[in-house]
Design a protein around this motif. Sequence first.
Motif, PDB file in Angstrom:
ATOM      1  N   SER A   1      30.071 -30.487  26.332  1.00  0.00           N
ATOM      2  CA  SER A   1      30.131 -30.407  24.879  1.00  0.00           C
ATOM      3  C   SER A   1      31.052 -31.526  24.375  1.00  0.00           C
ATOM      4  CB  SER A   1      30.691 -29.048  24.441  1.00  0.00           C
ATOM      5  OG  SER A   1      32.060 -28.944  24.810  1.00  0.00           O
ATOM      6  N   ILE A   2      31.011 -31.764  23.084  1.00  0.00           N
ATOM      7  CA  ILE A   2      31.924 -32.747  22.494  1.00  0.00           C
ATOM      8  C   ILE A   2      33.360 -32.298  22.707  1.00  0.00           C
ATOM      9  CG2 ILE A   2      32.703 -33.748  20.302  1.00  0.00           C
ATOM     10  CD1 ILE A   2      29.686 -33.730  19.458  1.00  0.00           C
ATOM     11  N   LEU A   3      33.619 -31.006  22.613  1.00  0.00           N
ATOM     12  CA  LEU A   3      34.975 -30.508  22.857  1.00  0.00           C
ATOM     13  C   LEU A   3      35.414 -30.794  24.292  1.00  0.00           C
ATOM     14  CD1 LEU A   3      37.524 -29.116  21.902  1.00  0.00           C
ATOM     15  CD2 LEU A   3      36.431 -26.915  22.408  1.00  0.00           C
ATOM     16  N   GLN A   4      34.525 -30.613  25.242  1.00  0.00           N
ATOM     17  CA  GLN A   4      34.869 -30.935  26.632  1.00  0.00           C
ATOM     18  C   GLN A   4      35.169 -32.424  26.796  1.00  0.00           C
ATOM     19  OE1 GLN A   4      31.288 -28.905  28.145  1.00  0.00           O
ATOM     20  NE2 GLN A   4      32.639 -28.013  29.720  1.00  0.00           N
ATOM     21  N   ILE A   5      34.404 -33.257  26.117  1.00  0.00           N
ATOM     22  CA  ILE A   5      34.650 -34.702  26.174  1.00  0.00           C
ATOM     23  C   ILE A   5      36.021 -35.020  25.593  1.00  0.00           C
ATOM     24  CG2 ILE A   5      33.892 -36.968  25.342  1.00  0.00           C
ATOM     25  CD1 ILE A   5      30.991 -35.707  25.261  1.00  0.00           C
ATOM     26  N   LEU A   6      36.313 -34.450  24.438  1.00  0.00           N
ATOM     27  CA  LEU A   6      37.621 -34.683  23.802  1.00  0.00           C
ATOM     28  C   LEU A   6      38.762 -34.187  24.682  1.00  0.00           C
ATOM     29  CD1 LEU A   6      36.735 -33.633  20.137  1.00  0.00           C
ATOM     30  CD2 LEU A   6      37.019 -35.968  21.011  1.00  0.00           C
ATOM     31  N   SER A   7      38.601 -33.006  25.235  1.00  0.00           N
ATOM     32  CA  SER A   7      39.629 -32.437  26.112  1.00  0.00           C
ATOM     33  C   SER A   7      39.811 -33.298  27.357  1.00  0.00           C
ATOM     34  CB  SER A   7      39.255 -30.999  26.490  1.00  0.00           C
ATOM     35  OG  SER A   7      40.225 -30.439  27.341  1.00  0.00           O
ATOM     36  N   HIS A   8      38.697 -33.774  27.901  1.00  0.00           N
ATOM     37  CA  HIS A   8      38.752 -34.668  29.059  1.00  0.00           C
ATOM     38  C   HIS A   8      39.546 -35.934  28.721  1.00  0.00           C
ATOM     39  CE1 HIS A   8      37.548 -37.169  32.416  1.00  0.00           C
ATOM     40  NE2 HIS A   8      37.012 -38.034  31.568  1.00  0.00           N
TER      41      HIS A   8
ATOM     42  N   TYR B   1      46.638 -39.595  32.203  1.00  0.00           N
ATOM     43  CA  TYR B   1      46.645 -39.725  33.661  1.00  0.00           C
ATOM     44  C   TYR B   1      46.559 -41.197  34.054  1.00  0.00           C
ATOM     45  CZ  TYR B   1      45.301 -39.831  38.487  1.00  0.00           C
ATOM     46  OH  TYR B   1      45.274 -40.136  39.821  1.00  0.00           O
ATOM     47  N   TRP B   2      45.601 -41.926  33.486  1.00  0.00           N
ATOM     48  CA  TRP B   2      45.417 -43.336  33.855  1.00  0.00           C
ATOM     49  C   TRP B   2      46.568 -44.202  33.376  1.00  0.00           C
ATOM     50  CZ3 TRP B   2      42.768 -44.189  37.837  1.00  0.00           C
ATOM     51  CH2 TRP B   2      41.692 -43.370  38.162  1.00  0.00           C
TER      52      TRP B   2
ATOM     53  N   TRP C   1      46.554 -45.819  43.864  1.00  0.00           N
ATOM     54  CA  TRP C   1      46.227 -45.270  42.556  1.00  0.00           C
ATOM     55  C   TRP C   1      44.849 -44.604  42.614  1.00  0.00           C
ATOM     56  CZ3 TRP C   1      41.748 -47.160  40.410  1.00  0.00           C
ATOM     57  CH2 TRP C   1      41.262 -48.362  40.937  1.00  0.00           C
ATOM     58  N   GLY C   2      44.563 -43.762  41.627  1.00  0.00           N
ATOM     59  CA  GLY C   2      43.247 -43.150  41.505  1.00  0.00           C
ATOM     60  C   GLY C   2      43.222 -41.680  41.858  1.00  0.00           C
ATOM     61  N   ARG C   3      42.062 -41.082  41.625  1.00  0.00           N
ATOM     62  CA  ARG C   3      41.821 -39.683  41.958  1.00  0.00           C
ATOM     63  C   ARG C   3      40.319 -39.480  42.086  1.00  0.00           C
ATOM     64  NH1 ARG C   3      43.121 -36.337  36.395  1.00  0.00           N
ATOM     65  NH2 ARG C   3      41.666 -37.413  35.027  1.00  0.00           N
ATOM     66  N   GLY C   4      39.939 -38.354  42.653  1.00  0.00           N
ATOM     67  CA  GLY C   4      38.523 -38.045  42.824  1.00  0.00           C
ATOM     68  C   GLY C   4      37.996 -37.182  41.692  1.00  0.00           C
ATOM     69  N   LEU C   5      36.698 -36.996  41.680  1.00  0.00           N
ATOM     70  CA  LEU C   5      36.060 -36.198  40.633  1.00  0.00           C
ATOM     71  C   LEU C   5      36.458 -34.728  40.685  1.00  0.00           C
ATOM     72  CD1 LEU C   5      32.476 -37.724  40.683  1.00  0.00           C
ATOM     73  CD2 LEU C   5      34.315 -38.164  39.035  1.00  0.00           C
ATOM     74  N   GLN C   6      36.932 -34.266  41.822  1.00  0.00           N
ATOM     75  CA  GLN C   6      37.304 -32.861  41.976  1.00  0.00           C
ATOM     76  C   GLN C   6      38.797 -32.603  41.725  1.00  0.00           C
ATOM     77  OE1 GLN C   6      34.877 -30.586  42.206  1.00  0.00           O
ATOM     78  NE2 GLN C   6      33.553 -32.370  42.080  1.00  0.00           N
ATOM     79  N   ASP C   7      39.485 -33.581  41.137  1.00  0.00           N
ATOM     80  CA  ASP C   7      40.904 -33.419  40.824  1.00  0.00           C
ATOM     81  C   ASP C   7      41.095 -32.176  39.943  1.00  0.00           C
ATOM     82  OD1 ASP C   7      43.707 -34.768  40.590  1.00  0.00           O
ATOM     83  OD2 ASP C   7      43.135 -34.220  38.531  1.00  0.00           O
ATOM     84  N   PRO C   8      42.019 -31.277  40.321  1.00  0.00           N
ATOM     85  CA  PRO C   8      42.186 -30.015  39.573  1.00  0.00           C
ATOM     86  C   PRO C   8      42.501 -30.202  38.087  1.00  0.00           C
ATOM     87  CG  PRO C   8      43.308 -29.886  41.680  1.00  0.00           C
ATOM     88  CD  PRO C   8      42.848 -31.310  41.529  1.00  0.00           C
ATOM     89  N   ALA C   9      43.351 -31.160  37.734  1.00  0.00           N
ATOM     90  CA  ALA C   9      43.683 -31.368  36.318  1.00  0.00           C
ATOM     91  C   ALA C   9      42.469 -31.887  35.547  1.00  0.00           C
ATOM     92  CB  ALA C   9      44.853 -32.339  36.189  1.00  0.00           C
ATOM     93  N   ARG C  10      41.697 -32.743  36.181  1.00  0.00           N
ATOM     94  CA  ARG C  10      40.481 -33.271  35.553  1.00  0.00           C
ATOM     95  C   ARG C  10      39.504 -32.138  35.280  1.00  0.00           C
ATOM     96  NH1 ARG C  10      35.441 -34.492  36.907  1.00  0.00           N
ATOM     97  NH2 ARG C  10      34.419 -36.235  35.895  1.00  0.00           N
ATOM     98  N   LEU C  11      39.298 -31.277  36.275  1.00  0.00           N
ATOM     99  CA  LEU C  11      38.366 -30.164  36.126  1.00  0.00           C
ATOM    100  C   LEU C  11      38.871 -29.142  35.103  1.00  0.00           C
ATOM    101  CD1 LEU C  11      37.302 -29.651  39.838  1.00  0.00           C
ATOM    102  CD2 LEU C  11      36.000 -30.767  38.003  1.00  0.00           C
ATOM    103  N   ALA C  12      40.165 -28.887  35.093  1.00  0.00           N
ATOM    104  CA  ALA C  12      40.730 -27.903  34.168  1.00  0.00           C
ATOM    105  C   ALA C  12      40.512 -28.312  32.715  1.00  0.00           C
ATOM    106  CB  ALA C  12      42.218 -27.706  34.445  1.00  0.00           C
TER     107      ALA C  12
END
Length: 163
Positions: A42-49, A56-57, A72-83
Amino acid sequence: MTFQNIEKSIESIQLSIDHILETTKNLPEETVRCNPTEDEWSILQILSHLAEAIPYWLGEVKTVVSMPGSKWGRGLQDPARLAAVTDTERLSVDEVKKQVEELKGKVESVLGKLDQETLSKESPHRNFAKFGNKPVSYIVDHFIDEHVSGHYGQIQRNLSKIK
């Protein structure tokens, strides 16, 4: 994206943020919370991301600037990214938009201090050897500037599907 001077990068990032905020300013909350398809944010998920990812970056930039050669860097399964994109029903749309607005100052604060020499310092990605050593400018251009711009495009695609 080829390297551009840092002032242009900051301007580009802030302009993308402005476009995002202008595009979402008067949208009904149900539109902001709507997932166009089961597999799309959703747009909200995009904004929150963005509210989570850009700090982070910026932190990764600060780390490699202060400790050249650090990973440097992180994977797609990073907990903060997913949260940031999970359980967004509990989030306030206005609060998340405010966090996105505040990114403009954070970008200026961190990136505005960088000079050409600093931008050319290289460090390795922590997960992907294929990236090899990359300069700080690569992180700025790819993981911040292109990232924000890409999510603006994603918001536009969402709106074309929802309307």
